[in-house]
Design a protein around this motif. Structure first.
Motif, PDB file in Angstrom:
ATOM      1  N   UNK A  64      32.320  64.427  15.906  1.00 31.35           N
ATOM      2  CA  UNK A  64      32.270  63.136  16.588  1.00 31.35           C
ATOM      3  C   UNK A  64      31.130  63.098  17.606  1.00 31.35           C
ATOM      4  N   UNK A  65      30.840  64.234  18.248  1.00 34.45           N
ATOM      5  CA  UNK A  65      29.658  64.284  19.109  1.00 34.45           C
ATOM      6  C   UNK A  65      28.395  64.083  18.282  1.00 34.45           C
ATOM      7  N   UNK A 185      31.819  67.432  33.413  1.00 34.86           N
ATOM      8  CA  UNK A 185      32.778  67.600  32.328  1.00 34.86           C
ATOM      9  C   UNK A 185      32.737  69.004  31.747  1.00 34.86           C
ATOM     10  N   UNK A 186      31.554  69.620  31.752  1.00 38.75           N
ATOM     11  CA  UNK A 186      31.446  70.978  31.206  1.00 38.75           C
ATOM     12  C   UNK A 186      32.280  71.969  32.011  1.00 38.75           C
ATOM     13  N   UNK A 194      34.539  66.495  24.798  1.00 38.44           N
ATOM     14  CA  UNK A 194      34.782  65.822  23.519  1.00 38.44           C
ATOM     15  C   UNK A 194      35.691  64.609  23.700  1.00 38.44           C
ATOM     16  N   UNK A 195      36.689  64.716  24.580  1.00 37.59           N
ATOM     17  CA  UNK A 195      37.577  63.580  24.842  1.00 37.59           C
ATOM     18  C   UNK A 195      36.809  62.416  25.464  1.00 37.59           C
ATOM     19  N   UNK A 201      33.220  56.288  22.014  1.00 37.48           N
ATOM     20  CA  UNK A 201      33.205  55.792  20.630  1.00 37.48           C
ATOM     21  C   UNK A 201      34.272  54.719  20.449  1.00 37.48           C
ATOM     22  N   UNK A 202      35.439  54.926  21.076  1.00 39.54           N
ATOM     23  CA  UNK A 202      36.499  53.921  21.014  1.00 39.54           C
ATOM     24  C   UNK A 202      36.084  52.603  21.648  1.00 39.54           C
ATOM     25  N   UNK A 203      35.358  52.681  22.771  1.00 37.36           N
ATOM     26  CA  UNK A 203      34.868  51.465  23.429  1.00 37.36           C
ATOM     27  C   UNK A 203      33.885  50.725  22.525  1.00 37.36           C
ATOM     28  N   UNK A 204      32.993  51.479  21.876  1.00 40.74           N
ATOM     29  CA  UNK A 204      32.059  50.859  20.936  1.00 40.74           C
ATOM     30  C   UNK A 204      32.808  50.159  19.810  1.00 40.74           C
TER      31      UNK A 204
END
Length: 519
Positions: A64-65, A185-186, A194-195, A201-204
């Motif tokens: 997904x990334x 985040x790292x 990843x979350x 992606x969900x917003x897009x």
């Protein structure tokens, strides 16, 4: 104890240590995710463990990334222009271009999992210094070109959402701060990163699906566009753009590193094959999602602008205003829905660009520095030219489309320098061992690479034929083109038996000493 035949067939993996230090990988051992599932205590040897939904979930993330490279602002602009100029007629090509992109990304993942190293590291080891330096410079140019498009896309979205209060250069400054989001985040692990990307992606998906619902494109025409191949001389340039913008050079480097975020026992053939199976499933699912999002964007602009006077003048800069004029406002004006989706695309792709830059720089140069320092260097190398571009084009809105054409050319010329090393390496037994690709897959992969290279060559020819004027400039372009083609030929021939025979005939060659590298 009996020797492990898999280890003997993987000479590259036996070079675990040099000068007494562990070899460099994309992730530290403490950062990697331990995949726990069924019968983990059983040493399966060459047997692949049974499928597990829990394991699939734990392996889900890198694909997904990687898929964000198919959803960056450059791709979004390609989608909207294809829809506005060609209607639904190029959706079939979008589907097959995504399939070709999936094949290349699966090969990248295969390389990373089977060798335990990513593409930039292997290029450093397998090519002589001059060649790997050229490859590094080309990869950096491709990354900077892509990053400029992504940052400018984010800046345009910020200007839309702020009602024009924030200028283009101000949006670039805000977008530059995403480096700190990455570093933050790292600290919380790979899964947190990843979350975060899953949310973007969900917003897009939600934003562009909302636009799709507002536009109400024809379902029948959409289905025909996907299933029936159609192309005409009027849409050939958009067709070339659809294929060219999906294959991103830095994405090939990125995916081979991302897959190393999970711990895999490389001495166990069954475990390596298991990881490849799960990565293949999650990468396929990720690109299906990206394909659907691209379809949503293309369909919205096909319904609203195909055949209109605005079709040939639409781009990222003015797309929001055109959408607002065509579809008007609802509960939430479509202009802001577009801005939200574009911002999610820009922010996610700029952060993954920073991530890819870390792997490219660290792999080619063998840098041993803290991640925050490497991220800052990578971010600065892209933000500085982007800021110059933003200041220059802030009051020249029509020129942004010209800039985008130049950036597309910059990235197109870099594609062979990622694809050819990848295909050469996944085809070699001394690098991949038993996981080298077979004859059929090799032929298909090289045909895809040749097709993508020819398509981008056509794009370059069209661009330079219209942009290059004057004898001196033409001569310079010819010389650069000759050097460019010569280096591509060198990369291809280097993988042939001629070079292997030449190496074996040298008494002091690396091959005679048992070195498995090509350099």
């Amino acid at each position: 104890m009996y020797p492990n035949p898999y280890e003997q067939s993987q000479p590259l993996l036996l070079k675990e240590q040099e000068d007494g230090k562990p070899r460099e990988t994309a992730y530290e051992s403490s950062e990697k995710i331990v995949v726990v599932g069924i019968d983990e205590s059983v040493n399966c040897g060459t047997e692949v463990p049974p499928f597990s939904w829990k394991k699939l979930w734990l392996f889900t993330g890198p694909g997904f990334l990687m898929s964000i490279g198919f959803l960056d602002p450059g791709n979004i602009e390609g989608d909207l222009q294809a829809g506005a100029i060609a209607g639904y007629s190029l959706l079939w090509l979008l589907m097959w271009a995504t399939a070709m992109g999936l094949l290349i990304q699966l090969l990248s993942a295969r390389l990373g999992v089977a060798t335990g190293k990513h593409l930039a590291e292997l290029c450093r080891e397998e090519y002589p210094r001059w060649a790997r330096n050229v490859l590094w410079v080309m990869a950096e140019f491709a990354l900077i070109g892509s990053d400029i498009q992504e940052v400018i896309g984010s800046a345009i979205a910020i200007r839309i959402l702020s009602n024009g209060v924030v200028p283009l250069w101000g949006g670039v400054v805000i977008t530059a701060l995403d480096c700190f989001i990455l570093l933050f985040l790292e600290n919380y692990g790979v899964r947190s990163l990843e979350a975060f990307f899953a949310v973007l992606i969900g917003i897009m998906a939600l934003s562009f699906a909302w636009m799709f619902g507002e536009a109400k494109p024809s379902g029948e025409e959409l289905l025909v566009g996907i299933l029936v191949p159609r192309i005409s001389s009027r849409t050939i340039q958009q067709a070339v753009g659809v294929v060219g913008c999906l294959i991103m050079p830095h994405n090939v480097f990125l995916h081979s590193a991302l897959v190393q975020s999970r711990k895999v026992d490389h001495t166990n053939k069954g475990r390596v094959q298991e990881a490849l199976n799960y990565y293949s499933i999650e990468s396929t699912l990720a690109l299906i999602v990206s394909f659907v999002i691209n379809i949503l964007v293309t369909s919205v602009f096909a319904k609203g602008f195909y055949g209109s006077e605005m079709a040939n003048s639409i781009g990222l800069e003015n797309a929001g205003q055109y959408l607002q004029q065509t579809y008007g406002g609802g509960v939430l004006p479509i202009l802001y829905i577009w801005g939200i989706g574009l911002l999610a695309a820009g922010q996610s792709s700029t952060i993954t660009g920073t991530y890819a830059g870390q792997f490219i720089m660290g792999g080619f140069l063998n840098l041993r520095m803290k991640k925050w320092m490497r991220a800052m260097i990578t971010r600065s190398s892209a933000i500085v030219p982007t800021m110059i571009v933003a200041l220059w084009f802030d009051t020249r809105e029509d020129s942004l489309d010209v800039l985008n054409e130049w950036l597309n050319v910059l990235q197109s010329v870099q594609i062979p320098f990622a694809l050819i090393p990848l295909l050469c390496m996944v085809s070699k037994e001394q690098i991949m061992g038993t996981f080298k690709i077979g004859t059929v897959l090799k032929v298909i992969s090289w045909c895809v690479a040749a097709l993508v290279t020819v398509i981008n060559g056509y794009l370059l020819l069209e661009f330079f034929s219209s942009e290059v004027n004057g004898l001196i400039v033409g001569a310079i372009v010819c010389v650069v083109t000759a050097a460019y083609v010569a280096f591509i030929v060198y990369l291809i021939l280097r993988a042939t038996a001629f070079f292997n025979i030449l190496r074996m005939t040298k008494p002091n060659s690396a091959a005679a000493k048992g070195d498995t590298s090509l350099g």
